[in-house]
Design a protein around this motif. Structure first.
Motif, PDB file in Angstrom:
ATOM      1  N   SER A 110       0.851  -1.209  -0.067  1.00 16.28           N
ATOM      2  CA  SER A 110      -0.136  -0.142  -0.108  1.00 16.28           C
ATOM      3  C   SER A 110       0.739   1.350  -0.111  1.00 16.28           C
ATOM      4  N   ASP A 111       0.490   2.322  -0.241  1.00 15.53           N
ATOM      5  CA  ASP A 111       1.094   3.574  -0.330  1.00 15.53           C
ATOM      6  C   ASP A 111       1.663   3.972   1.006  1.00 15.53           C
ATOM      7  N   ASN A 112       1.067   3.813   2.032  1.00 11.84           N
ATOM      8  CA  ASN A 112       1.553   4.157   3.243  1.00 11.84           C
ATOM      9  C   ASN A 112       2.769   3.306   3.663  1.00 11.84           C
ATOM     10  N   ILE A 113       2.414   2.062   3.542  1.00  8.13           N
ATOM     11  CA  ILE A 113       3.712   1.124   3.620  1.00  8.13           C
ATOM     12  C   ILE A 113       5.012   1.358   2.769  1.00  8.13           C
ATOM     13  N   ALA A 114       4.465   1.462   1.600  1.00  9.15           N
ATOM     14  CA  ALA A 114       5.711   1.918   0.728  1.00  9.15           C
ATOM     15  C   ALA A 114       6.362   3.153   1.044  1.00  9.15           C
ATOM     16  N   GLY A 115       5.744   4.107   1.644  1.00 10.37           N
ATOM     17  CA  GLY A 115       6.089   5.357   1.732  1.00 10.37           C
ATOM     18  C   GLY A 115       7.164   5.576   2.793  1.00 10.37           C
ATOM     19  N   VAL A 116       6.901   4.636   3.943  1.00  2.88           N
ATOM     20  CA  VAL A 116       7.914   4.694   4.849  1.00  2.88           C
ATOM     21  C   VAL A 116       8.777   3.528   5.089  1.00  2.88           C
ATOM     22  N   THR A 117       8.762   2.514   3.995  1.00  2.00           N
ATOM     23  CA  THR A 117       9.827   1.863   3.767  1.00  2.00           C
ATOM     24  C   THR A 117      10.740   1.804   2.561  1.00  2.00           C
ATOM     25  N   LEU A 118      10.227   1.165   1.405  1.00  2.00           N
ATOM     26  CA  LEU A 118      11.100   1.335   0.337  1.00  2.00           C
ATOM     27  C   LEU A 118      11.133   2.563  -0.500  1.00  2.00           C
ATOM     28  N   LEU A 119      10.160   3.631  -0.513  1.00  2.00           N
ATOM     29  CA  LEU A 119      10.243   4.802  -0.880  1.00  2.00           C
ATOM     30  C   LEU A 119      11.217   5.587  -0.195  1.00  2.00           C
ATOM     31  N   ALA A 120      10.957   5.659   1.249  1.00  2.00           N
ATOM     32  CA  ALA A 120      11.982   6.397   2.269  1.00  2.00           C
ATOM     33  C   ALA A 120      13.508   6.073   1.897  1.00  2.00           C
ATOM     34  N   LEU A 219       4.573   1.694  12.598  1.00  2.00           N
ATOM     35  CA  LEU A 219       3.495   1.262  13.215  1.00  2.00           C
ATOM     36  C   LEU A 219       2.598   2.220  13.386  1.00  2.00           C
ATOM     37  N   VAL A 220       2.984   3.427  14.037  1.00  2.00           N
ATOM     38  CA  VAL A 220       2.211   4.470  14.462  1.00  2.00           C
ATOM     39  C   VAL A 220       1.493   5.069  12.920  1.00  2.00           C
ATOM     40  N   VAL A 221       2.553   5.006  12.032  1.00  2.00           N
ATOM     41  CA  VAL A 221       1.901   5.659  10.802  1.00  2.00           C
ATOM     42  C   VAL A 221       0.856   4.937  10.156  1.00  2.00           C
ATOM     43  N   VAL A 222       0.866   3.448  10.114  1.00  2.00           N
ATOM     44  CA  VAL A 222       0.299   2.637   9.551  1.00  2.00           C
ATOM     45  C   VAL A 222      -1.274   2.562  10.434  1.00  2.00           C
ATOM     46  N   ILE A 223      -0.902   2.395  11.563  1.00  2.00           N
ATOM     47  CA  ILE A 223      -2.177   2.377  12.460  1.00  2.00           C
ATOM     48  C   ILE A 223      -2.955   3.631  12.347  1.00  2.00           C
ATOM     49  N   GLY A 224      -2.332   4.587  12.562  1.00  2.00           N
ATOM     50  CA  GLY A 224      -2.993   5.962  12.401  1.00  2.00           C
ATOM     51  C   GLY A 224      -3.713   6.383  11.071  1.00  2.00           C
ATOM     52  N   ARG A 225      -3.369   5.907  10.247  1.00  2.00           N
ATOM     53  CA  ARG A 225      -4.019   5.895   8.847  1.00  2.00           C
ATOM     54  C   ARG A 225      -5.132   5.224   8.788  1.00  2.00           C
ATOM     55  N   TYR A 226      -4.879   3.747   9.230  1.00  2.00           N
ATOM     56  CA  TYR A 226      -6.030   2.965   9.451  1.00  2.00           C
ATOM     57  C   TYR A 226      -7.229   3.414  10.022  1.00  2.00           C
ATOM     58  N   ILE A 227      -6.867   4.095  11.236  1.00  2.00           N
ATOM     59  CA  ILE A 227      -8.042   4.535  12.232  1.00  2.00           C
ATOM     60  C   ILE A 227      -8.810   5.896  11.338  1.00  2.00           C
ATOM     61  N   ARG A 228      -7.765   6.559  10.773  1.00  2.00           N
ATOM     62  CA  ARG A 228      -8.335   7.688  10.121  1.00  2.00           C
ATOM     63  C   ARG A 228      -9.294   7.338   8.985  1.00  2.00           C
ATOM     64  N   LYS A 229      -8.744   6.304   8.162  1.00  2.00           N
ATOM     65  CA  LYS A 229      -9.723   6.004   6.997  1.00  2.00           C
ATOM     66  C   LYS A 229     -10.941   5.219   7.536  1.00  2.00           C
ATOM     67  N   GLN A 230     -11.072   4.662   8.826  1.00  2.00           N
ATOM     68  CA  GLN A 230     -12.143   4.045   9.263  1.00  2.00           C
ATOM     69  C   GLN A 230     -13.050   5.187   9.937  1.00  2.00           C
ATOM     70  N   THR A 255      -2.899  17.593   0.658  1.00  2.00           N
ATOM     71  CA  THR A 255      -4.177  17.705   1.782  1.00  2.00           C
ATOM     72  C   THR A 255      -4.563  16.546   2.270  1.00  2.00           C
ATOM     73  N   ASP A 256      -3.793  15.643   2.259  1.00  2.00           N
ATOM     74  CA  ASP A 256      -3.901  14.263   2.959  1.00  2.00           C
ATOM     75  C   ASP A 256      -3.226  14.251   4.014  1.00  2.00           C
ATOM     76  N   PRO A 257      -3.547  14.328   5.278  1.00  2.00           N
ATOM     77  CA  PRO A 257      -3.138  14.245   6.567  1.00  2.00           C
ATOM     78  C   PRO A 257      -2.387  12.884   7.074  1.00  2.00           C
ATOM     79  N   ASN A 258      -2.951  11.788   6.356  1.00  2.00           N
ATOM     80  CA  ASN A 258      -2.718  10.635   6.524  1.00  2.00           C
ATOM     81  C   ASN A 258      -1.368  10.089   5.742  1.00  2.00           C
ATOM     82  N   ALA A 259      -0.867  10.860   4.617  1.00  2.00           N
ATOM     83  CA  ALA A 259       0.230  10.218   3.697  1.00  2.00           C
ATOM     84  C   ALA A 259       1.332  10.311   4.413  1.00  2.00           C
ATOM     85  N   PRO A 260       2.278   9.250   4.423  1.00  2.00           N
ATOM     86  CA  PRO A 260       3.470   9.085   4.912  1.00  2.00           C
ATOM     87  C   PRO A 260       4.549  10.406   4.575  1.00  2.00           C
TER      88      PRO A 260
END
Length: 608
Positions: A110-120, A219-230, A255-260
């Motif tokens: 997913s975008d957020n996982i890729a953003g804080v791992t491979l792309l970072a 984990l904080v980024v991913v969980i925070g994004r999941y909670i925000r989406k829910q 404009t997306d506060p959840n983006a890594p």
């Protein structure tokens, strides 16, 4: 008889003196080379002047090959050092990051996982590999100052100068939660780093602690994004990557506060602004190499067709012409200078293209690039077959593994040559020029490995040249790290982030100023020190100096300034006066570091 014993005693004394002299050279600091007469011999025999990684010992070369004209040699190496930074940027931007993008899609991340791992990892590759090279070349604890200086110095530069420039370029309302999240983790990482340096040692568990902090951040980024989406309603604003969102991808990210925040600049690379420019991460060269390949491919596809009188198209001499066109496409692909682009450039642009051409050519023939935005995904049958053969062989020789023998009889490089020659032939004879094969995306993994080897080799040479600069100019590793190495790795951030702000996306620029350096610090210290501790029995000694105190203090002040001012004074609306204040913080930090290096400010921290 007495005469014989006297001769033996004299011989023993002379032998001990020679041995003592050699022992002194073996344990002396390389900086002492400026205090001896035979500088070439000193450089060759002193362990501190030797290199563990890399291909050229620049200290020995400068003091032996340029003996008598050492300043001339240093000037030449300064030019070579600048070229290596250019090569590092081209490798990371045009070969390393594209491979990571395709890998993330192949692995269905997913975008957020890729953003804080491979792309970072792609965004921070120059800083991380420079730190790995610096720590890998450590002779003693003081040598770690170069790695700490580079990572912490780059942190001060980016969080103060770059973020200040972004704010001055365009005042804006920043996103609250991502900013506070990143600064909170960053401050914690800085304090943990200071604790490690102050303890004057690091063990395997403490090194792994940096990686654990990074995992917690993910984990904080991913969980925070999941909670925000829910918690979002169906009518809520679409997130990055939503198929129903037809806005500009950078506008979505802004404009997306959840983006890594660690993937900000990567998405910015793909943005096609109204001005028609393309921003690159790292040193952000406006390189249109692959765009030109795409355009040439379109023209060649048109040339391969003939218009009949009835208006239908049909191939001209299918077999022969198709092969001729494929060879022409191959030659165009490996040509580092596009003729059309050359004609449009001014004189300084042409000089830049000429300087960059050698590294662009070598990287092109060794490192595959899968670009899904290009025609045929940048597929070229002849070039891909060549890359499959040359890339792995280059990696073996670049990592000094060519001498490894299998069963004391068969060299490793010969095995690689046989295996990848077969794979190269299979790729050539089982594919066509017209369409990429199903396995084409797998080449992104090979491109990733080869690009890693390239970046690591270039980073080693940069670090080795800095060793020469430190010896010649009598500058400590910490100051070299926070100035030359940090500036070289971070100047591109200044260009890209301020460009984003001027184009109306300041939130991306300010987010990248904290998420990126945080990733670089945690991985740049945690990964190489974990490897080094495992190799050295589980623990390594570190030297602690006041320069390192200045580094951590400057970074802490910069972070706390934003951490306190943003919510309580600015109400998360960044004003120009605060950007000017951050620039003043960096100037004060740099002056303090220089005064410390020159001995004007001296504080004994040995008892801390």
């Amino acid at each position: 008889m007495i005469s014989l014993w006297g001769k033996l005693l004299c011989l023993c004394l002379v032998t001990s003196l020679v041995a003592g002299d050699n022992s002194t050279k073996a344990t002396a600091s390389c900086d002492d080379i400026n205090n001896v007469k035979d500088q070439c011999s000193f450089a060759q025999k002193t362990d501190a002047c030797a290199i563990d990684e890399g291909f050229i010992n620049y200290v020995v070369t400068a003091y032996c090959k340029f003996s008598g004209v050492i300043p001339l040699g240093v000037v030449i190496f300064i030019l070579w050092w600048l070229f290596l930074f250019l090569a590092l940027a081209v490798t990371a931007d045009d070969f390393f990051c594209p491979s990571l993008t395709v890998m993330a899609k192949v692995l269905r991340m997913s975008d957020n996982i890729a953003g804080v791992t491979l792309l970072a990892f792609g965004n921070g590759a120059p800083d991380i590999f420079s730190a790995i090279a610096a720590i890998g070349n450590m002779k003693n604890g003081s040598d770690a100052g170069l790695a700490f200086g580079a990572l912490l110095g780059a942190g001060v530069f980016v969080t103060a100068v770059v973020s200040g420039a972004v704010i001055i370029s365009k005042p804006f309302q920043c996103m609250e939660r991502p900013l506070l999240r990143d600064i909170t983790f960053y401050i914690g990482a800085v304090f943990y780093t200071f604790y490690i340096m102050q303890s004057k040692k690091i063990n395997t568990l403490e090194a792994v602690g940096f990686l654990i902090i990074y995992i917690a951040y993910v984990l904080v980024v991913v969980i925070g994004r999941y909670i925000r989406k829910q918690s979002q309603t169906p009518d809520s604003q679409p997130v990055v990557g939503d198929r129903n969102d037809h806005r500009h991808p950078v506008a979505v990210l802004d404009t997306d506060p959840n983006a890594p925040t660690t993937m900000s600049k990567h998405l910015a690379e793909k943005a096609d602004y109204d001005e028609g420019s393309k921003l690159h991460h790292g040193h952000h060269h406006q390189d249109t190499h692959y765009h030109n390949i795409q355009e040439r491919g379109r023209r060649e596809a048109t040339d391969n067709k003939a218009i009949t009188e009835s208006g239908e198209t049909e191939p001209l001499l299918p077999g022969q012409h198709e092969e001729t066109s494929a060879v022409k496409e191959f030659l165009d692909a490996i040509n580092p200078i596009c003729r059309e682009e050359w004609m449009d450039k001014k004189w300084y642009g042409k000089v830049y293209m000429i300087v960059k051409a050698p590294i662009q050519f070598i990287l092109t023939i060794t490192c595959p690039v899968v670009d899904e935005e290009s025609e045929k995904n940048n597929w070229n049958r002849h070039l891909s077959a060549l890359q499959i053969l040359i890339g792995p062989i280059f990696s073996i020789f670049a990592t000094n593994q060519y001498g490894v023998m299998l069963g004391d009889k068969f060299p490793l490089w010969a095995l690689f040559l046989c295996v990848f020659a077969v794979l190269s032939a299979l790729s050539f004879y089982t594919s066509s020029n017209a369409t990429p094969p199903k396995w084409h995306k797998a080449l992104s993994f090979l491109g990733f490995i080869v690009a890693c080897v390239w970046i690591y080799c270039i980073a080693n040479e940069i670090v080795n040249i800095l060793q020469l600069f430190g010896v010649f100019f009598r500058i400590s590793d910490a100051i070299l790290g926070l100035t030359l190495l940090a500036w070289g790795n971070s100047i591109g951030d200044l260009i890209a982030d301020t460009a984003l702000a001027r184009r109306g996306y300041p939130r991306i620029g300010i987010s990248a100023c904290f998420g990126g350096p945080l990733f670089n610090l945690l991985i740049g210290v945690g990964l190489p020190f974990t490897i080094a501790c495992v190799k050295n029995g589980g623990e390594m000694a570190l030297d602690f100096s006041f320069e390192l105190v200045v580094l951590t203090g400057g970074l802490t002040i910069s972070l706390l300034s934003t951490y306190i001012a943003a919510p309580f004074i600015l109400k998360f609306f960044m004003k120009r006066w605060f950007g000017i204040y951050l620039l003043c913080v960096y100037v004060a930090f740099l002056l303090t570091a220089i005064l410390t290096e020159t001995g004007v400010i001296t504080i004994d921290v040995s008892s801390w």
